[in-house]
Scaffold this motif. Structure first.
Motif, short mmCIF file in Angstrom:
data_model
loop_
_atom_site.label_atom_id
_atom_site.label_comp_id
_atom_site.label_asym_id
_atom_site.label_seq_id
_atom_site.Cartn_x
_atom_site.Cartn_y
_atom_site.Cartn_z
N CYS A 98 79.86 16.99 14.06
CA CYS A 98 78.70 16.08 13.99
C CYS A 98 77.88 16.12 15.28
O CYS A 98 78.43 16.02 16.38
N ILE A 99 76.56 16.25 15.13
CA ILE A 99 75.68 16.31 16.31
C ILE A 99 74.83 15.04 16.44
O ILE A 99 73.85 15.02 17.18
N LEU A 100 75.20 14.01 15.67
CA LEU A 100 74.50 12.72 15.75
C LEU A 100 72.99 12.84 15.53
O LEU A 100 72.20 12.23 16.25
N CYS A 101 72.63 13.65 14.56
CA CYS A 101 71.20 13.84 14.28
C CYS A 101 70.60 12.67 13.51
O CYS A 101 69.38 12.53 13.43
N ALA A 102 71.44 11.85 12.89
CA ALA A 102 71.03 10.66 12.12
C ALA A 102 70.41 10.99 10.76
O ALA A 102 69.94 10.09 10.07
N CYS A 103 70.42 12.26 10.36
CA CYS A 103 69.85 12.61 9.04
C CYS A 103 70.57 11.85 7.92
O CYS A 103 69.93 11.35 6.99
N CYS A 104 71.92 11.75 8.02
CA CYS A 104 72.68 11.11 6.95
C CYS A 104 72.34 9.62 6.85
O CYS A 104 72.11 9.10 5.75
N ALA B 44 76.90 8.21 9.74
CA ALA B 44 77.18 8.94 10.99
C ALA B 44 78.26 8.22 11.80
O ALA B 44 79.19 8.85 12.32
N CYS C 57 73.39 16.60 5.33
CA CYS C 57 74.01 16.90 6.63
C CYS C 57 73.82 18.38 7.02
O CYS C 57 74.31 19.27 6.33
N PRO C 58 73.13 18.65 8.12
CA PRO C 58 72.89 20.05 8.50
C PRO C 58 74.14 20.78 8.98
O PRO C 58 74.15 22.00 9.10
N VAL D 184 80.71 14.23 4.38
CA VAL D 184 80.60 12.85 4.87
C VAL D 184 81.18 11.84 3.87
O VAL D 184 82.03 11.01 4.22
FE1 SF4 Z 1 76.48 13.96 11.90
FE2 SF4 Z 1 75.19 12.71 9.92
FE3 SF4 Z 1 73.91 14.57 11.39
FE4 SF4 Z 1 75.83 15.30 9.64
S1 SF4 Z 1 73.86 14.32 9.14
S2 SF4 Z 1 75.58 16.01 11.76
S3 SF4 Z 1 77.27 13.55 9.82
S4 SF4 Z 1 74.72 12.57 12.12
#
Ligand code: SF4
Ligand code: FES
Length: 241
Positions: free
Chosen positions: A147-153, A172, A215-216, A221
């Motif tokens: 997980c890269i904490l991109c916040a997409c989810c 996340a 999730c990229p 998840v």
């Molecule tokens: Fe992490 Fe969510 Fe981003 Fe996937 S989409 S990398 S679970 S923050």
């Protein structure tokens, strides 16, 4: 190829309301959407605001909505888009400017699950070694670490998008909680279970799978959240709750 972008623009300090602005960029099919945004900013409109850093799916900073789907423009090749591409900020979060949103609430919730290893026993002379796992456990654990904490989810989650359930901690944070709950070195399972056993904790998840779809890093998840729920259930059963 000519890439047509329709980009959300809004500066809350100056604009009465948001608007959309069209741009055209001459790009190679193997360029990424992030390259197009950079070209817009560097060659056409330096006021366009968005976050990015690594350009390679590592920093997680350039999350936004692309044709209605949360994702990272650094991971999207322009050849995947034949029509005009609609670029908007994440839903759920307040817009600071254009495609930049306020992620403070995201990190506040993330911090609420104690995203770090907690140990209580005396430190060994050398490192704490993880117990061997089954291959299936190893795969799930390794996925959570990606997980890269991109916040997409979290941005894509319909529960977080619903005002009535917006306090849900979000996928996340739960992925990170999973990472420590199933880490054999962590010694705070009970404390973690108390934190997660809440209506806005793991039980806030309605198993809608949107997080997994976007999730990229291809982290399962929803499946991991399901395993957290099972762990809570088993723990409560074991203590007669
Ligand atoms: Fe992490 Fe969510 Fe981003 Fe996937 S989409 S990398 S679970 S923050
Ligand atoms: Fe770093 Fe996209 S720019 S993840």
């Amino acid at each position: 190829m000519l890439v047509k972008l329709k980009i959300f623009r809004y500066d809350p300090g100056r604009d009465e309301k948001p608007r959309y602005q069209n741009f055209e960029v001459d790009a190679d099919p193997m360029d990424r959407l992030l390259d197009c945004l950079n070209r817009v900013r560097w060659e056409q409109d330096p006021t366009l605001s968005y976050r990015w850093s690594c350009g390679h799916g590592i920093c997680g900073s350039d999350g936004m909505r692309i044709n209605g789907i949360c994702g990272l423009p650094c991971q999207k090749l322009v050849k995947e888009y034949e029509e005009e591409v609609l670029i908007e900020p994440f839903p759920v979060f307040k817009v600071i400017k254009d495609l930049v949103v306020d992620l403070d609430p995201f990190f506040k919730r993330y911090n609420s699950i104690k995203p770090y290893l907690i140990t209580k026993t005396e430190s060994p002379e050398r490192e704490r070694i993880q117990f061997p796992r089954s291959q299936e456990e190893e795969r799930m654990f390794e996925a959570a670490v990606r997980c890269i904490l991109c916040a997409c989810c979290t941005a894509a989650c319909p529960v977080n998008q619903n005002e009535e359930t917006a306090n849900y901690v979000g996928p996340a944070a739960l992925v990170r909680a999973y990472r420590y709950l199933f880490d054999s070195r962590d010694e705070a399972s009970e404390e973690r279970i108390q934190i997660l056993d809440q209506k806005d904790g793991a039980w806030g998840c309605q198993t809608l799978w949107k997080c997994t779809e976007v999730c990229p890093k291809e982290i399962p998840v929803t499946k991991q959240i399901g395993q957290i729920k099972r762990k809570i259930f088993e723990y409560k059963k074991s203590v007669g709750g």
